[in-house]
Design a protein around this motif. Sequence first.
Motif, mmCIF file in Angstrom:
data_model
loop_
_atom_site.group_PDB
_atom_site.id
_atom_site.type_symbol
_atom_site.label_atom_id
_atom_site.label_comp_id
_atom_site.label_asym_id
_atom_site.label_seq_id
_atom_site.Cartn_x
_atom_site.Cartn_y
_atom_site.Cartn_z
ATOM 1 N N ALA A 1 -1.876 5.734 6.050
ATOM 2 C CA ALA A 1 -1.160 5.754 5.105
ATOM 3 C C ALA A 1 -0.422 4.324 4.645
ATOM 4 N N ARG A 2 -0.174 3.672 5.931
ATOM 5 C CA ARG A 2 0.488 2.337 5.713
ATOM 6 C C ARG A 2 -0.544 1.393 5.232
ATOM 7 N N LEU A 3 -1.843 1.593 5.424
ATOM 8 C CA LEU A 3 -3.017 0.653 5.055
ATOM 9 C C LEU A 3 -2.704 0.588 3.445
ATOM 10 N N VAL A 4 -2.756 1.613 2.700
ATOM 11 C CA VAL A 4 -2.499 1.745 1.460
ATOM 12 C C VAL A 4 -1.311 1.448 0.906
ATOM 13 N N LEU A 5 -0.224 1.656 1.575
ATOM 14 C CA LEU A 5 0.875 1.335 1.048
ATOM 15 C C LEU A 5 1.195 -0.060 1.308
ATOM 16 N N ASP A 6 0.517 -0.855 2.081
ATOM 17 C CA ASP A 6 0.954 -2.367 2.121
ATOM 18 C C ASP A 6 0.097 -2.915 1.042
ATOM 19 N N LEU A 7 -0.909 -2.422 0.276
ATOM 20 C CA LEU A 7 -1.470 -3.063 -0.887
ATOM 21 C C LEU A 7 -0.426 -3.167 -1.937
ATOM 22 N N ILE A 8 0.404 -2.082 -2.029
ATOM 23 C CA ILE A 8 1.275 -1.899 -3.274
ATOM 24 C C ILE A 8 2.709 -2.429 -3.114
ATOM 25 N N LYS A 9 3.086 -2.763 -2.102
ATOM 26 C CA LYS A 9 4.296 -3.296 -1.846
ATOM 27 C C LYS A 9 4.469 -4.650 -2.512
ATOM 28 N N ASP B 1 0.803 -2.260 -12.035
ATOM 29 C CA ASP B 1 -0.354 -2.860 -11.230
ATOM 30 C C ASP B 1 -0.585 -2.106 -10.114
ATOM 31 N N ALA B 2 0.525 -1.543 -9.443
ATOM 32 C CA ALA B 2 0.373 -0.406 -8.187
ATOM 33 C C ALA B 2 -0.639 0.635 -8.739
ATOM 34 N N LEU B 3 -0.266 1.124 -9.776
ATOM 35 C CA LEU B 3 -1.310 2.470 -10.134
ATOM 36 C C LEU B 3 -2.714 1.923 -10.397
ATOM 37 N N ASN B 4 -2.949 1.109 -10.699
ATOM 38 C CA ASN B 4 -4.142 0.433 -11.114
ATOM 39 C C ASN B 4 -4.798 0.317 -9.724
ATOM 40 N N THR B 5 -4.162 -0.366 -8.663
ATOM 41 C CA THR B 5 -4.722 -0.720 -7.497
ATOM 42 C C THR B 5 -5.045 0.489 -6.726
ATOM 43 N N LEU B 6 -4.429 1.612 -6.953
ATOM 44 C CA LEU B 6 -4.488 2.967 -6.200
ATOM 45 C C LEU B 6 -5.524 3.652 -6.761
ATOM 46 N N LEU B 7 -5.751 3.502 -8.225
ATOM 47 C CA LEU B 7 -6.891 4.165 -8.599
ATOM 48 C C LEU B 7 -8.341 3.761 -8.203
ATOM 49 N N ASP C 1 8.759 -1.161 -18.046
ATOM 50 C CA ASP C 1 7.649 -2.297 -17.764
ATOM 51 C C ASP C 1 8.220 -3.185 -16.444
ATOM 52 N N ARG C 2 9.503 -3.266 -16.197
ATOM 53 C CA ARG C 2 10.219 -4.322 -15.272
ATOM 54 C C ARG C 2 10.345 -3.659 -13.816
ATOM 55 N N LEU C 3 9.772 -2.396 -13.550
ATOM 56 C CA LEU C 3 10.058 -1.514 -12.315
ATOM 57 C C LEU C 3 8.922 -2.277 -11.352
ATOM 58 N N TYR C 4 9.182 -2.562 -10.177
ATOM 59 C CA TYR C 4 8.385 -2.803 -9.207
ATOM 60 C C TYR C 4 8.534 -2.052 -7.746
ATOM 61 N N VAL C 5 7.732 -2.034 -6.958
ATOM 62 C CA VAL C 5 7.354 -0.980 -5.795
ATOM 63 C C VAL C 5 8.596 -1.754 -4.728
ATOM 64 N N LYS C 6 9.565 -1.517 -4.597
ATOM 65 C CA LYS C 6 10.547 -2.300 -3.538
ATOM 66 C C LYS C 6 10.444 -1.826 -2.202
ATOM 67 N N LYS C 7 10.302 -0.649 -1.663
ATOM 68 C CA LYS C 7 9.983 0.004 -0.649
ATOM 69 C C LYS C 7 8.835 1.103 -0.376
ATOM 70 N N ALA C 8 7.945 0.814 0.406
ATOM 71 C CA ALA C 8 6.805 1.778 0.498
ATOM 72 C C ALA C 8 6.643 2.038 2.041
ATOM 73 N N ILE C 9 7.112 3.230 2.693
ATOM 74 C CA ILE C 9 7.011 3.550 4.007
ATOM 75 C C ILE C 9 6.504 4.911 4.217
ATOM 76 N N THR D 1 1.625 -10.198 -16.670
ATOM 77 C CA THR D 1 1.645 -11.409 -15.622
ATOM 78 C C THR D 1 0.479 -11.912 -16.174
ATOM 79 N N ALA D 2 -0.207 -11.545 -16.899
ATOM 80 C CA ALA D 2 -1.354 -12.427 -17.092
ATOM 81 C C ALA D 2 -1.100 -13.643 -17.904
#
Length: 167
Positions: free
Chosen positions: A17-25, A31-37, A72-80, A122-123
């Motif tokens: 699980a940490r392998l995927v969570l590190d991608l979106i932190k 962007d995190a949702l697109n990465t997970l898709l 639109d300004r939300l970001y993934v602060k913590k994913a553990i 961010t483009a």
Amino acid sequence: MEFTAKANFVRVSPQKARLVLDLIKGQRVEDALNTLLFTKKGIAPAIYKLVHSAMDNANYLSNEKGLDLDLDRLYVKKAIANDGPRMKRIRPAPMGRAFRYQRRISHIEISLAEKPGFQGSTATTVEDEAPKAKGAKGAKAKKAPAKKAAAKKAPAKKFAGKKTAKR
């Protein structure tokens, strides 16, 4: 303010699980949702649902408490991913013996927060990245200095050792 979502007793090891969570932190939620898709890991759909749930929690709490929140300004602060209980299992072994192994379970927690620096996408555009030229538009660029010719290498010496006989 932080908005969290938790998934307990997920049947995947915390290491996977940490392998995927590190991608979106640290990424924006979009962007995190697109990465997970497009992530080819078995846990990615469960984490996608969890991020989406945290975003819905943020929307609900901002409406309930009257907060001025820009989604639109939300970001993934913590994913553990923490360890959960382990299920002990037995695998048959030779000569009537049994080997024990453990099925790992994880508790996954995701926290979202609003970052003041994010605004929209961010483009960047081509105009932003193009350096601004100084002087006249039609000025020619300077030529690069010519490189010195590389010295020729001497041919490699052949091995002058003893020849071995075939056996």
